[in-house]
Design a protein around this motif. Structure first.
Motif, PDB file in Angstrom:
ATOM      1  N   PHE A 222       2.011   6.158 -50.343  1.00  0.00           N
ATOM      2  CA  PHE A 222       0.643   6.645 -50.236  1.00  0.00           C
ATOM      3  C   PHE A 222      -0.139   5.803 -51.226  1.00  0.00           C
ATOM      4  O   PHE A 222      -0.448   6.237 -52.319  1.00  0.00           O
ATOM      5  CB  PHE A 222       0.616   8.133 -50.577  1.00  0.00           C
ATOM      6  N   ARG A 227      -5.160   5.646 -49.610  1.00  0.00           N
ATOM      7  CA  ARG A 227      -6.020   6.751 -50.035  1.00  0.00           C
ATOM      8  C   ARG A 227      -7.486   6.390 -49.886  1.00  0.00           C
ATOM      9  O   ARG A 227      -8.299   7.205 -49.469  1.00  0.00           O
ATOM     10  CB  ARG A 227      -5.698   7.127 -51.485  1.00  0.00           C
ATOM     11  N   PRO A 284      -2.474   9.296 -58.591  1.00  0.00           N
ATOM     12  CA  PRO A 284      -1.248   9.374 -59.396  1.00  0.00           C
ATOM     13  C   PRO A 284      -1.481   9.052 -60.871  1.00  0.00           C
ATOM     14  O   PRO A 284      -0.593   9.282 -61.687  1.00  0.00           O
ATOM     15  CB  PRO A 284      -0.333   8.332 -58.753  1.00  0.00           C
ATOM     16  N   PHE A 285      -2.634   8.532 -61.202  1.00  0.00           N
ATOM     17  CA  PHE A 285      -2.873   8.151 -62.593  1.00  0.00           C
ATOM     18  C   PHE A 285      -3.504   9.285 -63.406  1.00  0.00           C
ATOM     19  O   PHE A 285      -3.602   9.203 -64.623  1.00  0.00           O
ATOM     20  CB  PHE A 285      -3.779   6.923 -62.651  1.00  0.00           C
ATOM     21  N   LYS A 289      -0.176  17.834 -61.852  1.00  0.00           N
ATOM     22  CA  LYS A 289       0.431  17.719 -60.537  1.00  0.00           C
ATOM     23  C   LYS A 289      -0.464  18.318 -59.466  1.00  0.00           C
ATOM     24  O   LYS A 289      -0.596  17.789 -58.385  1.00  0.00           O
ATOM     25  CB  LYS A 289       1.787  18.425 -60.521  1.00  0.00           C
ATOM     26  N   ALA A 290      -1.070  19.473 -59.792  1.00  0.00           N
ATOM     27  CA  ALA A 290      -1.926  20.121 -58.810  1.00  0.00           C
ATOM     28  C   ALA A 290      -3.188  19.293 -58.605  1.00  0.00           C
ATOM     29  O   ALA A 290      -3.776  18.783 -59.562  1.00  0.00           O
ATOM     30  CB  ALA A 290      -2.278  21.520 -59.279  1.00  0.00           C
ATOM     31  N   PHE A 291      -3.599  19.161 -57.344  1.00  0.00           N
ATOM     32  CA  PHE A 291      -4.798  18.386 -57.039  1.00  0.00           C
ATOM     33  C   PHE A 291      -6.028  19.004 -57.698  1.00  0.00           C
ATOM     34  O   PHE A 291      -6.924  18.314 -58.152  1.00  0.00           O
ATOM     35  CB  PHE A 291      -5.016  18.311 -55.523  1.00  0.00           C
ATOM     36  N   MET A 337      -8.862  19.369 -54.093  1.00  0.00           N
ATOM     37  CA  MET A 337      -7.787  20.148 -53.490  1.00  0.00           C
ATOM     38  C   MET A 337      -7.785  19.958 -51.966  1.00  0.00           C
ATOM     39  O   MET A 337      -6.742  19.955 -51.331  1.00  0.00           O
ATOM     40  CB  MET A 337      -7.976  21.616 -53.844  1.00  0.00           C
ATOM     41  N   THR A 340      -5.456  17.481 -50.241  1.00  0.00           N
ATOM     42  CA  THR A 340      -4.063  17.757 -49.888  1.00  0.00           C
ATOM     43  C   THR A 340      -3.863  17.587 -48.387  1.00  0.00           C
ATOM     44  O   THR A 340      -2.792  17.208 -47.933  1.00  0.00           O
ATOM     45  CB  THR A 340      -3.644  19.196 -50.248  1.00  0.00           C
ATOM     46  N   THR A 344       0.184  12.680 -48.056  1.00  0.00           N
ATOM     47  CA  THR A 344       1.422  12.665 -47.272  1.00  0.00           C
ATOM     48  C   THR A 344       2.599  13.167 -48.090  1.00  0.00           C
ATOM     49  O   THR A 344       3.728  12.821 -47.808  1.00  0.00           O
ATOM     50  CB  THR A 344       1.724  11.245 -46.787  1.00  0.00           C
ATOM     51  N   TYR A 345       2.349  13.940 -49.119  1.00  0.00           N
ATOM     52  CA  TYR A 345       3.498  14.441 -49.849  1.00  0.00           C
ATOM     53  C   TYR A 345       3.379  15.893 -50.314  1.00  0.00           C
ATOM     54  O   TYR A 345       4.255  16.409 -50.982  1.00  0.00           O
ATOM     55  CB  TYR A 345       3.809  13.539 -51.051  1.00  0.00           C
ATOM     56  N   THR A 346       2.286  16.564 -49.970  1.00  0.00           N
ATOM     57  CA  THR A 346       2.151  17.949 -50.415  1.00  0.00           C
ATOM     58  C   THR A 346       2.811  18.889 -49.417  1.00  0.00           C
ATOM     59  O   THR A 346       2.660  18.744 -48.218  1.00  0.00           O
ATOM     60  CB  THR A 346       0.671  18.327 -50.545  1.00  0.00           C
TER      61      THR A 346
ATOM     62  N   TYR B   5       4.486  16.250 -56.739  1.00  0.00           N
ATOM     63  CA  TYR B   5       3.702  17.467 -56.529  1.00  0.00           C
ATOM     64  C   TYR B   5       4.416  18.632 -57.212  1.00  0.00           C
ATOM     65  O   TYR B   5       5.405  18.440 -57.922  1.00  0.00           O
ATOM     66  CB  TYR B   5       3.490  17.688 -55.024  1.00  0.00           C
ATOM     67  N   LEU B   6       3.921  19.834 -57.007  1.00  0.00           N
ATOM     68  CA  LEU B   6       4.461  20.999 -57.712  1.00  0.00           C
ATOM     69  C   LEU B   6       5.980  21.104 -57.565  1.00  0.00           C
ATOM     70  O   LEU B   6       6.538  20.796 -56.521  1.00  0.00           O
ATOM     71  CB  LEU B   6       3.827  22.289 -57.169  1.00  0.00           C
ATOM     72  N   HIS B  31      10.754  11.254 -47.439  1.00  0.00           N
ATOM     73  CA  HIS B  31      10.705  11.231 -48.899  1.00  0.00           C
ATOM     74  C   HIS B  31      12.083  11.137 -49.551  1.00  0.00           C
ATOM     75  O   HIS B  31      12.237  11.496 -50.719  1.00  0.00           O
ATOM     76  CB  HIS B  31       9.947  12.450 -49.429  1.00  0.00           C
TER      77      HIS B  31
END
Ligand code: SF4
Ligand code: SF4
Lengths: 380, 97
Positions: A222, A227, A284-285, A289-291, A337, A340, A344-346, B5-6, B31
């Motif tokens: 991703f 993005r 990612p920078f 972790k939570a958007f 949020m 999300t 492609t990973y949540t 993520y979480l 993944h």
């Protein structure tokens, strides 16, 4: 549904590629009165370069180059201009000059998906079987099940694929796997499924490696570029709700002692850009972790800068400072949020947890902040 | 840079007893959550699982279960409002999720 047979004494497979403009698309079929065409197509479409005669009827041949029109169409979709349906007809398409041994790739009938696939097939001879996913990309459609086992089985039958190719192998995009049960397809049609790489650009390497994808090809990345192309839609979707907010501000301004001015709107716009563009791009920078947390952090920094630039940290602006610092970082958090949905990973469970934790404080802080701002607006 | 993520939320479960080690789940996972060790599937990076359900649907012996769903806020909100299963509103034809 399948009317087999009657046309079959057709020419002994002189699979001629007709060049475009040579003739109008005419039904040249002989006896069978209402034989369904394998694929409905229009030779006038710029991305169709000709047609290929098969034993079961004509199949359109598609270009492996993207024209300006294709690119402009993609641009319009990315920027959400004109709510057009960007889709093509399901069915079978040809690339190059495929025969009964050529590989068959399966894809969605969303034109952007189709374009990004065909542009990687330059120089190959293969078939593309397009499913009816209602104009939705592979990933989304797999989640909904429209890119799925039933539609694949149905499409194999409708395109009479097993009579056009002699082998029994389908190549599916790996991102379609959530909607598909490969063993079910084999059980019902005899076709085996090989999952291709995640990215269309790896397809040639995949074919050369005898239908083997490396671990690297199987991983969803991703990247910043991935993005970035998704952000315009986020921004424009958010911008549409802004009209509503502007309406409220307009009414408030009619009565306010301190009406909202350009500086307020700029501060607001900065928070919107933070939530819809900057946070996704830097994702990612940003710590956390939570958007929502990521969006809130950046929103806080950006809003604080704007408030400072506007001189609202001074005594007579302090209500504005408090109000905006309550409202805007939370707004950025909410917008972030929303991303999300594009990521492609949540996971579903993760998003649910994030929402349960973050939505109450977001709402409370926005409501309290708005009250503070209104007090300021009407205070004499 | 790898996205994280979480943690500890995924509902992914694997029944090693049922597993016949065919490797399909590893093949479809976007993944790299699953690895095949000693002819059995092993969950090696559960926190990376996005609950897409690909492994579950492609396992020929139903050895995997996961509550598959879309990890998308607007889908969840729509689910809450309409009191139904969350689903994307991709019908507009745009690239939603
Ligand atoms: S649900 Fe999807 S991400 Fe999770 S392990 Fe299965 S294939 Fe991988
Ligand atoms: S797909 Fe099922 S049987 Fe095959 S390795 Fe994975 S868990 Fe085991």
């Amino acid at each position: 549904m399948s009317e087999k047979g009657c046309c079959s004494p057709a020419p002994n497979k002189p699979r001629t590629v007709k060049v475009k403009n040579s003739s109008a698309p005419e039904k040249q079929c002989c006896c069978c009165s209402v034989a369904e065409p394998i694929t409905k197509y229009d030779l006038a479409d710029h991305w169709i370069t000709g047609e290929l005669e098969t034993e079961k009827g004509k199949v359109p041949v598609v270009s492996t180059r993207l024209s300006f029109k294709d690119k402009f169409g993609a641009f319009k979709v990315r920027f959400n201009i004109g709510r057009m349906k960007y889709q093509i007809n399901p069915g079978l398409y040809a690339v190059g000059n495929p025969d009964s041994h050529s590989p068959v790739m399966v894809s969605a009938n969303y034109k952007l998906t189709f374009d990004s696939l065909r542009k990687e097939l330059d120089g190959l001879n293969c078939w593309i079987m397009i499913l009816d996913t209602k104009g939705i990309n592979v990933w989304c459609a797999a989640g909904k099940g429209t890119f799925g086992t039933a539609e694949i089985i149905n499409r194999i039958e409708k395109t009479k694929l097993s009579e056009i190719v002699s082998h029994k192998k389908l190549i599916l995009p790996q991102l379609g796997a959530p909607g598909v049960s490969a063993h079910e397809i084999t059980k019902q049609t005899g076709f085996t499924v090989a999952y291709g790489p995640v990215r269309a650009c790896d397809i040639k390497a995949f074919l050369q490696a005898d239908y083997k994808a490396t671990d690297e090809m199987r991983k969803v990345k991703f990247t910043m570029r991935d993005r970035l192309v998704l952000t315009p839609v986020e921004f424009i979707t958010a911008a549409k709700t802004v009209l509503f907010i502007l309406g409220i501000i307009f009414v408030v301004n009619l009565f306010a002692a301190r009406p909202f001015v350009a500086a307020d709107l700029l501060t607001f716009a900065a928070a919107m850009v933070t939530g819809t563009i900057i946070t996704p791009v830097l994702l990612p920078f940003i710590p956390g972790k939570a958007f929502a947390l990521k969006g809130w952090l950046l929103g806080l920094i950006v809003t604080a800068c704007m408030v400072w630039l506007n001189g609202w940290f001074a005594v007579n602006g302090v209500l504005l400072a408090i109000g905006y610092l309550l409202v805007l970082p939370s707004y950025s958090a909410f917008l972030a949020m929303n991303f999300t949905g594009s990521s492609t990973y949540t996971s579903f469970s993760g998003v649910l947890k994030e929402m349960k934790i973050s939505i109450p404080p977001i709402i409370i802080s926005i409501v309290v902040g708005c009250i503070v701002l209104l007090v300021k607006a009407f205070m004499r | 840079m790898k996205h994280k993520y979480l943690k500890d939320v995924s509902t992914l479960e694997l029944s090693t007893d049922k597993c016949i080690g065919c490797g399909k789940c590893k093949e479809v996972c976007p993944h790299a959550v699953i690895e095949i060790e000693n002819r059995k599937a092993q969950i090696i990076d559960k926190n990376a699982c996005m609950e897409c359900g690909a492994c579950m649907n492609n396992c020929p012996v139903n050895a995997i279960s996961v509550h598959a769903g879309v990890g998308c806020v607007s889908a969840v909100i729509r689910g809450w409002l309409t009191n139904s299963e969350p689903s994307c509103d991709c019908s507009g034809g745009s690239d939603c999720c």
